[in-house]
Design an enzyme around this catalytic site. Structure first.
Site, short mmCIF file in Angstrom:
data_model
loop_
_atom_site.label_atom_id
_atom_site.label_comp_id
_atom_site.label_asym_id
_atom_site.label_seq_id
_atom_site.Cartn_x
_atom_site.Cartn_y
_atom_site.Cartn_z
N GLN A 95 25.77 -16.04 -33.41
CA GLN A 95 25.22 -16.76 -32.26
C GLN A 95 25.54 -18.26 -32.33
OE1 GLN A 95 21.14 -15.79 -30.74
NE2 GLN A 95 20.67 -17.82 -31.52
N ARG A 125 4.67 -24.15 -72.97
CA ARG A 125 5.05 -25.52 -73.30
C ARG A 125 3.83 -26.31 -73.80
NH1 ARG A 125 9.71 -28.31 -74.17
NH2 ARG A 125 9.74 -30.38 -73.24
N GLN A 137 -2.41 -28.35 -63.02
CA GLN A 137 -3.12 -27.32 -62.24
C GLN A 137 -3.10 -27.68 -60.75
OE1 GLN A 137 -7.01 -27.24 -64.04
NE2 GLN A 137 -6.21 -26.56 -66.03
N GLN A 158 7.59 -28.59 -56.38
CA GLN A 158 6.55 -28.97 -57.34
C GLN A 158 6.64 -28.09 -58.59
OE1 GLN A 158 4.43 -31.48 -57.60
NE2 GLN A 158 5.26 -32.36 -55.73
N GLU A 177 17.08 -19.47 -38.07
CA GLU A 177 16.14 -18.83 -37.13
C GLU A 177 15.32 -19.87 -36.37
OE1 GLU A 177 16.72 -16.23 -36.19
OE2 GLU A 177 17.59 -15.11 -37.85
N ARG A 227 1.08 -27.39 -36.00
CA ARG A 227 0.86 -27.16 -37.45
C ARG A 227 -0.60 -26.81 -37.72
NH1 ARG A 227 3.71 -32.00 -37.82
NH2 ARG A 227 5.94 -31.61 -38.10
#
Ligand SMILES: CCCCCCCC/C=C\CCCCC/C=C/C(=O)SCCNC(=O)CCNC(=O)[C@H](O)C(C)(C)COP(=O)(O)OP(=O)(O)OC[C@H]1O[C@@H](n2cnc3c(N)ncnc32)[C@H](O)[C@@H]1OP(=O)(O)O
Ligand SMILES: Cc1cc2nc3c(=O)[nH]c(=O)nc-3n(C[C@H](O)[C@H](O)[C@H](O)COP(=O)(O)OP(=O)(O)OC[C@H]3O[C@@H](n4cnc5c(N)ncnc54)[C@H](O)[C@@H]3O)c2cc1C
Length: 642
Positions: free
Chosen positions: A122, A291, A312, A375, A405, A507
């Site tokens: 396309q 680690r 965390q 991250q 898309e 959003r």
């Protein structure tokens, strides 16, 4: 937990069985680590495994089950793509949704048997987003009852379609259909590109690979040009649109029904993104529990880096997002399958809702997945930057989803159109006409959030707060847009001037949907221990997400500063609660080492020995002295010594 993630106990069990079978079939394993291969070697390796799979697939999976196929694909072929990636993801779905029964009978069995390989062509060099300005034409020749495909200039070359360059011999090609000098807009055509025996391009076809990309390099994304290339009239995909021999055009029941292959991928890619996010997090979280670096208490030994709150905070909210995307994605696929069935029988009434939902979701999910994977990479320190972690490849493939898309900003604006229409209904007192996904826009909200004020309110007050900010931003952006038009601004100019605010509304609306999908799923769970673990994750999710969008709730006083402090404290509380479960929450996705392809993320945690082994296997270490040294560096140094 695996049953929750994959949809049922049966699915989770089948995945395990499939992985176990693959583990016993060395011919289906990478012959060496992919990062040490050239692009040509990777493509060859992928084709080798693909052909073995075609032979042996029936022994490993139920080939009619898309979820089993997808798992097999991820294990054996991996996420860098394969020579038939678009065949399954778009070519077959396009034929299934847009070809008539007669056309399907002719082409689908051949495609399913892999007699032919197809793609979806396309996008062009000059246009991808704006489909109305694609330049490839399909002009109907009444005399021969053929369409003549043509590429009028360089910008009209098809550009990007996956597997178009070298692997496919057919494509669904989107071109502007012209009949008796009238342009009917973009339509899909089934086009043979290469000779079925020799695989040479057919006369009138110019075709090739567009070159290496940021990632996803096993796929030969390609270019394609037509020089007055003829195809039969009956190659127009005619399930919804028809052109009769005399050139009579029968229009489809919905102007955008031919866009269904795109909606298919937008719906299915959400769980694909969740899987990529969970994979990267699995690698980073396992590594973080191996680690050891530094001490928290100087009197104690060095700690696992996962003990640091910053680590965390870097990883756990994304674990929650991976689950949220998987649950929202599963709901979306169900809705898509329902709408597709309705569409096939002529009911197109749900298409707009599905389009709006999938447009928002693909944008938010791909963006946040990219953030989370990056991250995860940084959380692995230096070793995250090595291809041994494999996170950079996962990142590169995942963020492709921000573009393909439908570019994310553009798709958010598509959802915004739907939200603005909904806002207009609210403003004109017609809230009862709002669809279920936007019904909250018509509900009067309380003046302030009751988060932290009602004990044991579950997640209700959080959902209400998300609804409040989403509603407020939608109405605000819509007001801004209507206001500019009232001042005499042209519709399109006004739209552009509000588009940042409109996308903010999109959003927020999408993030609300994701939160609600997560809440719905947790509410359905019967097993107490699973429910508890996921409830903790959901607590982290709602608090973290709310903190992220807090400015929208603070600016009208819906949330107070003290409530914000409460939300922040909740985030810290749940980071600590999740810590003991963190590795298990990702191990529950049950990715095998074969699938993860990561030295850092291995299940056995034997990181350092394997990193050293991996480095030693680098092709650069085949000799102690490279020819680049003998040819250039050594003479240079010798010359300098004279
Ligand atoms: C178990 C299986 C698992 C599978 C897992 C899959 C995982 C996949 C992972 C990896 C695969 C990688 C493969 C990558 C493949 C990539 C392929 C591609 O990228 S293909 C090309 C995609 N291209 C685009 O998406 C282009 C984006 N542009 C558009 O979609 C359109 O141009 C547009 C922006 C929507 C505008 O269209 P158009 O110009 O025609 O619009 P207008 O005339 O302005 O009209 C707008 C109105 O139309 C409505 N609309 C638009 N689209 C739809 C739709 N699809 N359905 C319903 N309605 C639609 C829109 O809402 C407007 O309506 P109104 O507001 O006017 O009422
Ligand atoms: C990995 C990958 C695989 C792909 N596979 C395929 C495939 O198999 N088949 C296929 O046909 N295509 C494929 N594509 C092409 C892809 O669909 C397009 O690149 C995508 O739709 C974006 O279009 P574009 O490149 O024209 O971007 P552009 O539209 O040129 O985007 C450039 C910038 O302009 C902005 N912009 C554009 N229009 C607007 C607007 N109306 N309002 C506001 N901002 C706007 C965008 O937000 C973006 O910031 C693939 C692309 C990638 C990266």
């Amino acid at each position: 937990m695996a049953a929750q993630i994959w949809g049922s106990e049966k699915r989770a069990r089948r995945r395990r069985e499939i992985s176990a079978k693959i583990a016993q079939m060395p011919e289906l394993h990478d012959s060496k680590p992919l990062p040490f291969m050239t692009r040509e070697e990777k493509i060859m390796e992928s084709a080798r495994k693909l052909t073995i799979l075609t032979e042996k697939m029936g022994q490993i999976i139920d080939p009619t089950d898309p979820a089993e196929l997808y798992h097999l694909n991820n294990e054996v072929l991996g996420l860098e793509g394969n020579p038939m990636a678009l065949h399954g993801v778009m070519f077959i779905p396009a034929l299934s949704a847009q070809a008539s029964d007669e056309q399907q009978a002719k082409w689908l069995p051949r495609a399913l048997r892999r007699e032919i390989i197809g793609t979806y062509a396309q996008t062009e060099l000059g246009h991808g987003t704006n489909l109305q300005n694609l330049e490839t034409t399909a002009t109907y020749d009444l005399a021969t009852q053929e369409f003549v495909l043509h590429t009028p200039q360089i910008t009209a070359l098809k550009w990007w379609p996956g597997n178009l360059g070298k692997s496919s011999n057919y494509a669904v090609v989107v071109a502007h259909m012209i009949i008796k000098a009238k342009n009917y807009g973009p339509h899909p055509f089934m086009v043979q590109l290469r000779d079925e025996k020799t695989h040479e391009p057919l006369p009138g076809i110019t075709i090739g690979d567009i070159g290496p990309k940021m990632a996803y390099n096993i796929v030969d994304n390609g270019f394609l040009g037509f020089n007055k290339y003829r195809i039969p009239r009956t190659n127009l995909l005619m399930r919804h649109t028809k052109v009769e021999a005399d050139g009579t055009y029968i229009k489809p029941p919905h102007a955008k029904i031919n866009y269904s292959a795109m909606v298919h991928v937008r719906a299915y890619m959400l769980t694909g993104q969740a899987i990529m996010l969970a994979s990267a997090l699995n690698i980073a979280t396992r590594y973080s529990s191996v680690r050891r670096q530094g001490q928290i208490d100087k009197s104690q030994p060095e700690v696992k880096v996962l003990e640091y709150q910053t680590q965390q905070h870097r990883l756990f909210p994304s674990i929650a997002r991976a689950y949220a995307f998987q649950f929202a994605g599963a709901e979306t696929v169900k809705l898509y399958e329902h709408v597709l069935k309705e569409m096939k029988s002529g009911n197109v009434s749900l298409m707009a809702d599905l389009h709006a939902l999938t447009s928002g979701l693909k944008s938010v999910v791909t963006y946040q997945t990219g953030e989370g994977i990056e991250q995860a990479r940084m959380a692995c320190g230096g070793h995250g930057y090595s291809m041994a972690s494999y996170i950079s490849e996962i990142y590169g493939v995942a963020i492709g989803g921000c573009t393909y898309e439908g570019e994310n900003m553009v798709m958010l604006l598509q959802l915004a159109r739907y939200l603005v229409k909904s806002a207009a209904l609210v403003k004109s007192g017609q809230s009862s006409k709002l669809g279920p996904l936007v019904a909250y826009l018509g509900v009067k909200s309380e003046p302030t959030s009751l988060i932290d004020r009602i004990p044991n309110s579950g997640f209700t007050e959080y959902v209400k707060t998300f609804q409040h900010v989403s509603k407020r931003q939608t109405l605000k952006a819509a007001d801004m847009f209507f206001g500019l038009m009232e001042k005499g601004e042209k519709r399109e100019i006004a739209w552009n001037k509000c588009s940042v605010e409109l996308n903010r509304a999109s959003r927020l609306h999408t993030r609300l949907f994701i939160v609600e999908a997560f809440v719905r799923r947790v509410n359905e769970i019967a097993d107490i221990r699973i429910k508890e673990a996921l409830t903790d994750l959901l607590h982290l999710h709602v608090n973290y997400e709310l903190l992220d969008i807090a400015s929208y709730a603070l600016e009208d006083g819906f949330l107070s500063a003290s409530q914000l402090d409460y939300i922040r404290d909740q985030v810290y509380l749940y980071l600590g609660k999740i810590r003991p479960n963190a590795v298990s929450l990702l191990d529950s996705w049950e990715f095998s080492d074969i699938e993860l392809r990561s030295v850092l993320g291995r299940r056995d945690g034997n990181v350092y020995e394997n990193l050293f082994k991996w480095a030693k296997s680098s092709p650069l270490n085949k000799t102690d002295v490279l020819s680049s040294v003998t040819q250039y560096l050594k003479p240079m140094m010798e010359k300098a010594r004279l």
